[in-house]
Write a protein that holds these residues in place. Structure first.
Motif, mmCIF file in Angstrom:
data_model
loop_
_atom_site.group_PDB
_atom_site.id
_atom_site.type_symbol
_atom_site.label_atom_id
_atom_site.label_comp_id
_atom_site.label_asym_id
_atom_site.label_seq_id
_atom_site.Cartn_x
_atom_site.Cartn_y
_atom_site.Cartn_z
ATOM 1 N N GLN A 1 -10.296 0.111 -25.717
ATOM 2 C CA GLN A 1 -9.769 1.096 -24.764
ATOM 3 C C GLN A 1 -10.486 1.073 -23.419
ATOM 4 O OE1 GLN A 1 -10.121 4.774 -26.885
ATOM 5 N NE2 GLN A 1 -8.088 4.588 -27.801
ATOM 6 N N LEU A 2 -11.621 0.453 -23.324
ATOM 7 C CA LEU A 2 -12.393 0.447 -22.081
ATOM 8 C C LEU A 2 -11.627 -0.160 -20.909
ATOM 9 C CD1 LEU A 2 -15.091 1.300 -20.906
ATOM 10 C CD2 LEU A 2 -15.959 -0.977 -21.424
ATOM 11 N N PRO A 3 -10.955 -1.302 -21.048
ATOM 12 C CA PRO A 3 -10.206 -1.843 -19.898
ATOM 13 C C PRO A 3 -9.069 -0.923 -19.444
ATOM 14 C CG PRO A 3 -10.508 -3.531 -21.557
ATOM 15 C CD PRO A 3 -10.982 -2.246 -22.148
ATOM 16 N N GLU A 4 -8.423 -0.253 -20.394
ATOM 17 C CA GLU A 4 -7.340 0.672 -20.056
ATOM 18 C C GLU A 4 -7.862 1.843 -19.230
ATOM 19 O OE1 GLU A 4 -4.512 3.847 -22.424
ATOM 20 O OE2 GLU A 4 -5.294 2.111 -23.510
ATOM 21 N N TYR A 5 -8.989 2.424 -19.643
ATOM 22 C CA TYR A 5 -9.555 3.555 -18.912
ATOM 23 C C TYR A 5 -10.167 3.117 -17.575
ATOM 24 C CZ TYR A 5 -8.683 6.885 -22.607
ATOM 25 O OH TYR A 5 -8.064 7.712 -23.501
ATOM 26 N N ALA A 6 -10.687 1.911 -17.509
ATOM 27 C CA ALA A 6 -11.201 1.396 -16.238
ATOM 28 C C ALA A 6 -10.060 1.233 -15.233
ATOM 29 C CB ALA A 6 -11.921 0.072 -16.457
ATOM 30 N N ALA A 7 -8.912 0.776 -15.694
ATOM 31 C CA ALA A 7 -7.748 0.642 -14.809
ATOM 32 C C ALA A 7 -7.256 2.017 -14.357
ATOM 33 C CB ALA A 7 -6.636 -0.112 -15.527
ATOM 34 N N LYS A 8 -7.261 3.003 -15.253
ATOM 35 C CA LYS A 8 -6.866 4.366 -14.876
ATOM 36 C C LYS A 8 -7.827 4.935 -13.833
ATOM 37 C CE LYS A 8 -4.539 5.812 -19.115
ATOM 38 N NZ LYS A 8 -4.537 6.755 -20.244
ATOM 39 N N LEU A 9 -9.117 4.704 -14.007
ATOM 40 C CA LEU A 9 -10.103 5.176 -13.044
ATOM 41 C C LEU A 9 -9.900 4.511 -11.678
ATOM 42 C CD1 LEU A 9 -12.664 6.827 -12.430
ATOM 43 C CD2 LEU A 9 -13.990 4.840 -13.176
ATOM 44 N N ALA A 10 -9.624 3.215 -11.685
ATOM 45 C CA ALA A 10 -9.382 2.497 -10.426
ATOM 46 C C ALA A 10 -8.148 3.048 -9.721
ATOM 47 C CB ALA A 10 -9.233 1.002 -10.689
ATOM 48 N N ARG A 11 -7.060 3.308 -10.461
ATOM 49 C CA ARG A 11 -5.847 3.884 -9.854
ATOM 50 C C ARG A 11 -6.122 5.270 -9.279
ATOM 51 N NH1 ARG A 11 -3.223 1.357 -14.319
ATOM 52 N NH2 ARG A 11 -3.339 3.272 -15.507
ATOM 53 N N PHE A 12 -6.931 6.054 -9.999
ATOM 54 C CA PHE A 12 -7.271 7.392 -9.507
ATOM 55 C C PHE A 12 -8.068 7.313 -8.210
ATOM 56 C CE2 PHE A 12 -10.452 10.811 -9.321
ATOM 57 C CZ PHE A 12 -9.596 11.901 -9.156
ATOM 58 N N VAL A 13 -9.036 6.408 -8.140
ATOM 59 C CA VAL A 13 -9.852 6.270 -6.932
ATOM 60 C C VAL A 13 -8.984 5.822 -5.758
ATOM 61 C CG1 VAL A 13 -11.720 4.927 -5.884
ATOM 62 C CG2 VAL A 13 -12.013 5.904 -8.158
ATOM 63 N N LYS B 1 -5.764 6.313 -5.393
ATOM 64 C CA LYS B 1 -4.884 7.425 -5.036
ATOM 65 C C LYS B 1 -5.643 8.497 -4.243
ATOM 66 C CE LYS B 1 -1.892 8.825 -8.081
ATOM 67 N NZ LYS B 1 -1.258 9.496 -9.254
ATOM 68 N N ALA B 2 -6.867 8.799 -4.638
ATOM 69 C CA ALA B 2 -7.668 9.803 -3.935
ATOM 70 C C ALA B 2 -8.002 9.335 -2.519
ATOM 71 C CB ALA B 2 -8.944 10.095 -4.718
ATOM 72 N N ARG B 3 -8.370 8.057 -2.366
ATOM 73 C CA ARG B 3 -8.665 7.526 -1.025
ATOM 74 C C ARG B 3 -7.417 7.539 -0.144
ATOM 75 N NH1 ARG B 3 -12.137 2.262 -0.883
ATOM 76 N NH2 ARG B 3 -12.242 2.941 1.272
ATOM 77 N N ARG B 4 -6.269 7.211 -0.729
ATOM 78 C CA ARG B 4 -5.012 7.217 0.031
ATOM 79 C C ARG B 4 -4.666 8.640 0.481
ATOM 80 N NH1 ARG B 4 -1.138 4.174 -3.276
ATOM 81 N NH2 ARG B 4 -2.370 2.419 -2.557
ATOM 82 N N MET B 5 -4.860 9.621 -0.401
ATOM 83 C CA MET B 5 -4.583 11.013 -0.030
ATOM 84 C C MET B 5 -5.520 11.481 1.082
ATOM 85 S SD MET B 5 -3.779 12.773 -3.755
ATOM 86 C CE MET B 5 -4.600 14.224 -3.268
ATOM 87 N N ALA B 6 -6.796 11.126 0.999
ATOM 88 C CA ALA B 6 -7.754 11.517 2.031
ATOM 89 C C ALA B 6 -7.405 10.869 3.366
ATOM 90 C CB ALA B 6 -9.164 11.130 1.601
ATOM 91 N N ASN B 7 -7.007 9.612 3.337
ATOM 92 C CA ASN B 7 -6.632 8.921 4.569
ATOM 93 C C ASN B 7 -5.359 9.524 5.164
ATOM 94 O OD1 ASN B 7 -6.915 7.013 6.595
ATOM 95 N ND2 ASN B 7 -5.586 5.555 5.544
#
Length: 130
Positions: A23-35, A37-43
Motif C-alpha cells: 500500500q505504500l506506493p498507493e499512499y505516496a501517490a495520493k500524498l503527491a496529488r494532494f501536495v 493540488k494544494a500548491r495549485r490552489m495557493a497559486n
C-alpha cells in the motif's frame, strides 16, 4: 518546523511498517496529488488576489503578515516597557471623569436639604432593576 534527514528516514520507516510494501506506493501517490493540488490552489489564490488588487499588490510588504513574527512574549514585554504618559496614582482622579461627576451628582442635596441620589444625564440606568 522543518523535518531533518534522520526524522524523515524514521517517518518513511514507520510508514513502511504501518502501511506495508503493497500500500505504500498507493499512499505516496495520493500524498503527491494532494501536495500538487494544494500548491495549485495557493497559486490560484495568489493570482486572483493580484488581479483584484491591481498595482497595489506590488507595494505590499508581505513580511508584516507573517504569523511567525508575532511572538507573544515580545509583544507583552514591549507593552510592559512602554512609558505611561497619562498614568496617575490611586488617590488622584482625573478631572472631569465620569466617576468624579457621578460621585458629586449623587451627593447633591435638593431644595429640602436632604441628599438625593441622582443619575447623570446620558447614563443608562434602570430604576426598576435595582
Amino acid at each position: 518546523m522543518p523535518v531533518h534527514g534522520t526524522e524523515f528516514l524514521v517517518l518513511i520507516l514507520l510508514a513502511f511498517i504501518i502501511l506495508g510494501p503493497k500500500q505504500l506506493p498507493e499512499y505516496a501517490a495520493k500524498l503527491a496529488r494532494f501536495v500538487v493540488k494544494a500548491r495549485r490552489m495557493a497559486n490560484d489564490a495568489k493570482v486572483q488576489l493580484k488581479e483584484q488588487m491591481g498595482p497595489e499588490y506590488d507595494d505590499l510588504d508581505w513580511r508584516q503578515y507573517d504569523p511567525r513574527q508575532y511572538d507573544p512574549r515580545r509583544i507583552v514585554k514591549q507593552a510592559l516597557l512602554e512609558p505611561l504618559d497619562d498614568a496617575f496614582s490611586i488617590d488622584d482622579k482625573p478631572a472631569g471623569s465620569a466617576a468624579s461627576r457621578a460621585s458629586t451628582a449623587a451627593a447633591e442635596p435638593d431644595s429640602s436639604g436632604s441628599s438625593v441620589s441622582t443619575v447623570p444625564a446620558g447614563t443608562p440606568w434602570d430604576r426598576e432593576a435595582t
